[in-house]
Design a protein around this motif. Structure first.
Motif, mmCIF file in Angstrom:
data_model
loop_
_atom_site.group_PDB
_atom_site.id
_atom_site.type_symbol
_atom_site.label_atom_id
_atom_site.label_comp_id
_atom_site.label_asym_id
_atom_site.label_seq_id
_atom_site.Cartn_x
_atom_site.Cartn_y
_atom_site.Cartn_z
ATOM 1 N N LYS A 150 -13.761 2.249 -1.039
ATOM 2 C CA LYS A 150 -13.263 3.022 -2.170
ATOM 3 C C LYS A 150 -13.863 4.374 -2.189
ATOM 4 O O LYS A 150 -13.210 5.391 -3.046
ATOM 5 C CB LYS A 150 -13.313 2.143 -3.439
ATOM 6 C CG LYS A 150 -12.391 0.995 -3.677
ATOM 7 C CD LYS A 150 -12.684 0.137 -4.919
ATOM 8 C CE LYS A 150 -11.648 -1.226 -4.752
ATOM 9 N NZ LYS A 150 -11.971 -1.829 -6.056
ATOM 10 N N LYS A 151 -15.039 4.470 -1.937
ATOM 11 C CA LYS A 151 -15.691 5.736 -2.082
ATOM 12 C C LYS A 151 -15.562 6.714 -0.856
ATOM 13 O O LYS A 151 -16.293 7.882 -0.741
ATOM 14 C CB LYS A 151 -17.172 5.582 -2.329
ATOM 15 C CG LYS A 151 -17.446 4.880 -3.819
ATOM 16 C CD LYS A 151 -18.991 4.499 -3.750
ATOM 17 C CE LYS A 151 -19.101 3.658 -5.172
ATOM 18 N NZ LYS A 151 -20.677 3.446 -5.309
ATOM 19 N N ASP A 152 -15.127 6.271 0.363
ATOM 20 C CA ASP A 152 -14.877 7.071 1.455
ATOM 21 C C ASP A 152 -14.002 8.205 1.038
ATOM 22 O O ASP A 152 -13.147 8.253 0.402
ATOM 23 C CB ASP A 152 -14.179 6.214 2.543
ATOM 24 C CG ASP A 152 -14.228 6.878 3.665
ATOM 25 O OD1 ASP A 152 -15.125 6.747 4.602
ATOM 26 O OD2 ASP A 152 -13.049 7.740 4.367
ATOM 27 N N SER A 193 -8.896 9.054 -4.717
ATOM 28 C CA SER A 193 -7.452 9.175 -5.109
ATOM 29 C C SER A 193 -6.609 8.730 -4.188
ATOM 30 O O SER A 193 -5.370 8.363 -4.189
ATOM 31 C CB SER A 193 -7.186 10.535 -5.725
ATOM 32 O OG SER A 193 -7.509 11.506 -4.646
ATOM 33 N N ASN A 194 -7.178 8.780 -2.656
ATOM 34 C CA ASN A 194 -6.443 8.195 -1.541
ATOM 35 C C ASN A 194 -6.438 6.784 -1.186
ATOM 36 O O ASN A 194 -5.626 6.300 -0.288
ATOM 37 C CB ASN A 194 -6.833 9.093 -0.517
ATOM 38 C CG ASN A 194 -6.804 10.443 -0.671
ATOM 39 O OD1 ASN A 194 -5.686 11.154 -1.218
ATOM 40 N ND2 ASN A 194 -7.784 11.315 -0.015
ATOM 41 N N ILE A 213 -4.355 2.065 1.453
ATOM 42 C CA ILE A 213 -3.943 0.723 1.558
ATOM 43 C C ILE A 213 -2.350 0.570 2.011
ATOM 44 O O ILE A 213 -1.915 -0.556 2.863
ATOM 45 C CB ILE A 213 -4.234 -0.134 0.159
ATOM 46 C CG1 ILE A 213 -5.871 -0.106 -0.040
ATOM 47 C CG2 ILE A 213 -3.767 -1.560 0.302
ATOM 48 C CD1 ILE A 213 -6.743 -0.899 0.891
ATOM 49 N N GLN A 214 -1.591 1.241 1.138
ATOM 50 C CA GLN A 214 0.061 1.044 1.603
ATOM 51 C C GLN A 214 0.035 1.363 2.930
ATOM 52 O O GLN A 214 1.161 0.560 3.624
ATOM 53 C CB GLN A 214 0.767 1.937 0.551
ATOM 54 C CG GLN A 214 0.860 1.613 -0.801
ATOM 55 C CD GLN A 214 1.221 -0.040 -0.963
ATOM 56 O OE1 GLN A 214 1.989 -0.276 -0.538
ATOM 57 N NE2 GLN A 214 0.423 -0.695 -1.757
ATOM 58 N N ARG A 215 -0.510 2.515 3.619
ATOM 59 C CA ARG A 215 -0.156 2.952 4.822
ATOM 60 C C ARG A 215 -0.736 1.507 5.991
ATOM 61 O O ARG A 215 -0.014 1.222 6.791
ATOM 62 C CB ARG A 215 -1.044 3.819 5.396
ATOM 63 C CG ARG A 215 -0.229 5.129 4.853
ATOM 64 C CD ARG A 215 -0.954 6.512 5.347
ATOM 65 N NE ARG A 215 -0.607 7.821 4.495
ATOM 66 C CZ ARG A 215 -1.263 8.500 3.691
ATOM 67 N NH1 ARG A 215 -2.585 7.938 3.484
ATOM 68 N NH2 ARG A 215 -0.791 9.300 3.019
ATOM 69 N N ALA A 216 -1.704 1.044 5.531
ATOM 70 C CA ALA A 216 -2.387 -0.127 6.234
ATOM 71 C C ALA A 216 -1.293 -1.279 6.126
ATOM 72 O O ALA A 216 -1.274 -2.071 7.306
ATOM 73 C CB ALA A 216 -3.842 -0.257 5.733
#
Length: 245
Positions: free
Chosen positions: A163-165, A171-172, A177-180
């Motif tokens: 979440k902090k990457d 915001s990404n 997650i949706q792409r994964a």
């Protein structure tokens, strides 16, 4: 002259008598001393002779009606039985030459190195198979719970890192997650539309929270989304113009 000779003879006879008496007294004295010595030594000699001639076994008298004797025999018998029972118990409860495989609760798996180490400790403590198994029964659930807690903690730490990457976090995060998920659904399903069992198991593991795993799938998903679907007619000959426009 005769009178003098007679007196002289009487004196000699008298001297001889005194000498004989003196010798007799000396002999008597020696005999008394010998008897006294024998008398003084006789008690010890008598005792020694009694000890030599009389053995304890020959002087032991057993009374078959003696209640105390029967009680003593019963006590000796009980002591012997208790001693034998203690020896048998010690043998049965001793550590075996080699421990058999221990049983563990369903869903719990013990590491081989951990089991070998436990066997060594149990051997030093002289634990029987049953006692060692009882310890496993108590320890295994606790170890399993600790393993689950450890996995949850590590999985949560990975998710926080994701979440902090800078690339897939902040915001990404949602779009990553949706792409994964798009990659999972497109390549993780079989022709009948159901998820492959191995793929489903992979995504159920804590590795699904690792930032590197999410980042990899998100990049693949982004690459797929950037692909331009081919254009063309449903029927008729397909030309390069139909594909590239």
């Amino acid at each position: 002259m005769s009178t003098e000779n007679s007196d002289t003879g009487s004196q000699n006879t008298s001297q001889e008598t005194v000498t004989a008496q003196s010798q007799t007294e000396q002999v008597s004295s020696l005999e008394q001393q010998g008897q006294s010595s024998q008398a003084a030594a006789s008690p010890e000699m008598t005792k020694s002779a009694e000890k030599t001639e009389t053995s304890p076994a020959s002087q032991t008298v057993t009374n078959p009606l003696d209640i105390n004797a029967l009680a003593n025999e019963d006590e000796k018998s009980e002591d012997a039985e208790e001693e034998e029972a203690a020896k048998q118990d010690a043998t049965e409860n001793a550590a075996p030459e080699n421990y058999a495989d221990f049983k563990v609760p369903e869903g719990v798996e013990l590491n081989g190195a951990v089991v070998d180490s436990f066997k060594g400790v149990a051997k030093k403590l002289n634990l029987s198979q049953e006692k060692a198994q009882a310890m496993i029964d108590e320890i295994a659930p606790v170890m399993a719970a600790q393993q689950v807690e450890f996995i949850k903690r590590v999985s949560g730490q990975w998710l926080e890192q994701a979440k902090k990457d800078p690339e897939i976090g902040g915001s990404n995060y949602d779009s990553s997650i949706q792409r994964a998920i798009k990659v999972r659904d497109r390549f993780g399903r079989m022709p009948d539309g159901n998820y492959d069992a191995d793929v489903a198991e992979l995504f159920s593991l804590p590795v699904g929270s690792h930032p590197g795993f999410i980042k990899l799938l998100a990049r693949v998903g982004a690459a797929i989304s950037e692909d331009t679907p081919p254009k063309g007619k449903v029927s008729g000959a397909i030309t390069p113009q139909d594909i590239y426009g």
